[in-house]
Write an enzyme that holds these catalytic residues in place. Sequence first.
Site, PDB file in Angstrom:
ATOM      1  N   GLY A 292      25.456  25.689  17.115  1.00 55.16           N
ATOM      2  CA  GLY A 292      24.623  26.532  16.260  1.00 55.16           C
ATOM      3  C   GLY A 292      23.390  25.855  15.704  1.00 55.16           C
ATOM      4  O   GLY A 292      22.884  24.856  16.239  1.00 55.16           O
TER       5      GLY A 292
ATOM      6  N   GLY B 205      12.295  23.638  -1.946  1.00 54.82           N
ATOM      7  CA  GLY B 205      13.738  23.439  -1.906  1.00 54.82           C
ATOM      8  C   GLY B 205      14.084  22.319  -0.940  1.00 54.82           C
ATOM      9  O   GLY B 205      13.239  21.505  -0.566  1.00 54.82           O
TER      10      GLY B 205
ATOM     11  N   GLU C  69      29.575  33.044  21.518  1.00 54.13           N
ATOM     12  CA  GLU C  69      28.307  32.454  21.093  1.00 54.13           C
ATOM     13  C   GLU C  69      27.212  32.859  22.078  1.00 54.13           C
ATOM     14  O   GLU C  69      27.365  32.703  23.293  1.00 54.13           O
ATOM     15  CB  GLU C  69      28.417  30.932  21.028  1.00 54.13           C
ATOM     16  CG  GLU C  69      27.110  30.198  20.791  1.00 54.13           C
ATOM     17  CD  GLU C  69      26.368  30.640  19.537  1.00 54.13           C
ATOM     18  OE1 GLU C  69      25.159  30.942  19.649  1.00 54.13           O
ATOM     19  OE2 GLU C  69      26.990  30.704  18.462  1.00 54.13           O
TER      20      GLU C  69
ATOM     21  N   ASP D 148      26.980  30.515   6.518  1.00 52.80           N
ATOM     22  CA  ASP D 148      25.741  30.940   5.871  1.00 52.80           C
ATOM     23  C   ASP D 148      25.651  32.433   5.598  1.00 52.80           C
ATOM     24  O   ASP D 148      24.810  32.868   4.802  1.00 52.80           O
ATOM     25  CB  ASP D 148      24.532  30.531   6.729  1.00 52.80           C
ATOM     26  CG  ASP D 148      24.254  29.035   6.667  1.00 52.80           C
ATOM     27  OD1 ASP D 148      24.994  28.328   5.960  1.00 52.80           O
ATOM     28  OD2 ASP D 148      23.294  28.585   7.319  1.00 52.80           O
TER      29      ASP D 148
ATOM     30  N   HIS E  61      30.173  -6.022  -4.227  1.00 50.50           N
ATOM     31  CA  HIS E  61      28.850  -6.531  -4.613  1.00 50.50           C
ATOM     32  C   HIS E  61      28.258  -7.327  -3.451  1.00 50.50           C
ATOM     33  O   HIS E  61      28.964  -8.079  -2.806  1.00 50.50           O
ATOM     34  CB  HIS E  61      28.990  -7.430  -5.839  1.00 50.50           C
ATOM     35  CG  HIS E  61      27.696  -8.071  -6.267  1.00 50.50           C
ATOM     36  ND1 HIS E  61      26.716  -7.373  -6.941  1.00 50.50           N
ATOM     37  CD2 HIS E  61      27.217  -9.333  -6.087  1.00 50.50           C
ATOM     38  CE1 HIS E  61      25.700  -8.183  -7.180  1.00 50.50           C
ATOM     39  NE2 HIS E  61      25.982  -9.374  -6.665  1.00 50.50           N
TER      40      HIS E  61
END
EC number: 1.8.1.4
Length: 460
Positions: free
Chosen positions: A43, A179, A37, A304, A437
């Site tokens: 990242g 977006g 890295e 990605d 609930h």
Amino acid sequence: MTAPADNFDLVILGGGSGGYACAFRAAELGLRVALVEKDKVGGTCLHRGCIPTKALLHAAEVADSARDGAKFGVKTTFESVDMSGVHRYKDGVIGRLYKGLQGLVKSHDITFVEGTGRLSSPSTVTVDDRVLTGKNVVLATGSYAKTLPGVEIGGRIVTSDQALTLEEVPSRVIVLGGGVIGVEFASVFSSFGSEVTIVEALPRLVAAEDEAISKQLERAFKKRKIKALTGAKLASASQEGDEVTVTLESGDTLTADLLLVAVGRGPVTDDLGYAEAGVTIDRGFVITDERCRTGVPGVYAVGDIVPGLQLAHRGFAQGIFVAEDIAGKEPTPIEESGIPRVTYCDPEIASVGLTEAAAREKHGDSTTTYDYNLGGNGKSQILQTQGFVKVVRAGHTGTVVGVHMIGARMGEQVGEAQLIVGWEALPDDVASLIHAHPTQNEALGEAHLALAGKPLHAHA
């Protein structure tokens, strides 16, 4: 020659969500792992994406709560946003998570190599003068914030990267792109007190979502005085002094103090040796099969840089998958449509599975849907939120193939929605479950009760 210490079962290029998840799981399975890295482990997601943006969104929620206290009988006032204080809070969250992640790298006994890596052959990654050899190599170099031709980033024209470090709240903001990133930042700026205009070239906001979700979001944004110009294409953008001018192809012009360019993210693959090593690249993306394998034996790609949803949890899941695949565990390939998606604007959007349009294309016009309005949900009324839960079913008697939700905190409901779609549940299966609930989770139960033909707090 490569030193014995630099021979590994697996060399991973990139320490973001996909890369470090792959490294951790591979180490747990007894593989010898090197993780390369150039910046910080974690990242984009941890340092410039998911975590900092959601911290800003929470600060925005606090600002709205202060502004709207009287609505709940609480006397509060909203004075202003102290951006230095917001950044201290945001950076504190990042710092704590980063420290924890660094500890996990050490505890997994991973060889962490800091520096810019390059794929120098199908089985080697070179970092400066060091050559790391792997029986397998995983490419996980992530993405960057894109811009448009002719729109130069700098000054008062920024991407999400620079927007995370603004020193003051701009009075007027133009967001280029409707977006996920665009609507999230539009929501933040509006809550912080900016006058916001979104410019989107496509016919609707969040165009990847179900059309009904887009319409509800546009109505909600209009109520919040966020202006959305859809079907509007950029011609040019320029800045002079303290002002940015945006010209549309229609000839209309807009002016603001800041232009945020949010037109998506591009893959980080240039000049890294991928193509030279035989890896197939298409428009910058690495092409893989369903098992994340490139066309080069022993070379995988995750996250990605692989075409599809650019989500941290997708990369995370792919990283785990690849580690297990290399270790011979034969994991089941990841179904892209089954990956949950959340957009953290106000109102929040959460979805999983097929949209109504995609379901009709796949399953035909017999596809059935049901929209349960949050107006009938007690907790949503308490929170003073509006929206709905939409369930998409294959045919009249088939399984649930999509769940689409919009309203406050809907992201917290997507876990059950994923199980419903992933386990191919029938509406009756979900209708028989008891939902506590008062919770917003009941909205999922109510929608499935209605689709099963036995509505309770809803009309059939």
